[in-house]
Design an enzyme around this catalytic site. Sequence first.
Site, PDB file in Angstrom:
ATOM      1  N   GLY A 181      -2.184 -16.354 -14.171  1.00 54.46           N
ATOM      2  CA  GLY A 181      -1.298 -17.512 -14.100  1.00 54.46           C
ATOM      3  C   GLY A 181      -1.778 -18.515 -13.079  1.00 54.46           C
ATOM      4  O   GLY A 181      -2.484 -18.169 -12.134  1.00 54.46           O
ATOM      5  N   ASP A 182      -1.400 -19.760 -13.305  1.00 55.17           N
ATOM      6  CA  ASP A 182      -1.667 -20.793 -12.316  1.00 55.17           C
ATOM      7  C   ASP A 182      -0.608 -21.875 -12.453  1.00 55.17           C
ATOM      8  O   ASP A 182      -0.106 -22.124 -13.554  1.00 55.17           O
ATOM      9  CB  ASP A 182      -3.063 -21.396 -12.480  1.00 55.17           C
ATOM     10  N   GLN A 183      -0.305 -22.487 -11.339  1.00 59.31           N
ATOM     11  CA  GLN A 183       0.669 -23.576 -11.334  1.00 59.31           C
ATOM     12  C   GLN A 183       0.107 -24.733 -10.532  1.00 59.31           C
ATOM     13  O   GLN A 183      -0.378 -24.549  -9.421  1.00 59.31           O
ATOM     14  CB  GLN A 183       1.990 -23.108 -10.722  1.00 59.31           C
ATOM     15  N   ALA A 197       0.918 -22.428 -16.152  1.00 63.09           N
ATOM     16  CA  ALA A 197       0.144 -21.818 -17.238  1.00 63.09           C
ATOM     17  C   ALA A 197       0.075 -20.308 -17.063  1.00 63.09           C
ATOM     18  O   ALA A 197      -0.010 -19.806 -15.941  1.00 63.09           O
ATOM     19  CB  ALA A 197      -1.266 -22.393 -17.260  1.00 63.09           C
TER      20      ALA A 197
END
Length: 198
Positions: free
Chosen positions: A74-76, A111
């Site tokens: 995940g990434d933000q 994401a």
Amino acid sequence: MSLAVTLASTSKSRRALLAAAGVEADGVAPNVDEESFRNTMRANKLPVREQAMQLAELKAMRVSAKRPGLVIGGDQMLALGDEAFDKPADLEAAKNHLRQLSGKSHTLETAIVICEDGAPIWRHLARPKLTMRPLTEDFIETYVSSCGDALLSTVGAYQLEGPGAQLFTRIEGDYFSILGLPLLPLLDYLRIRKVLPT
């Protein structure tokens, strides 16, 4: 036997969200040079949401190449228009983030990618929109001083689950996605894969 689930992250908040939802997942650092990767993507003028998706995929692929089962990456990233914000490096940078966001709406490009056997098999992008109220300089100083280094672990220099709620006039989107993990779509996928009961 149920598939093993691994989180390609050492993020305490993401692991806590998974655990609270009943998902047992090991956390493994993906060993990705995020700053270098982001700089390359920005030099190539990729949209912020695409940057978040590619970084989430890279994290999941790195760990999935070495671990069996499903690997969640995940990434933000915070997008204010076309500008991407990273986690603030120090408290002065946190104040600058808040000054820039004050009185404006921004998007949290959140994401998540699942890989299996080193290949991506599922993707999801959540795009919650948050509108920050106009903040006075005195409020920013007091807020950053009271919250301290905890603000350095978030892209917007706020934690919505705490005093950060005071910063906003409007929030559109999923609460879990704001916290960094689009949990509901992820749980749906884990049920499809029979990791969770239906």
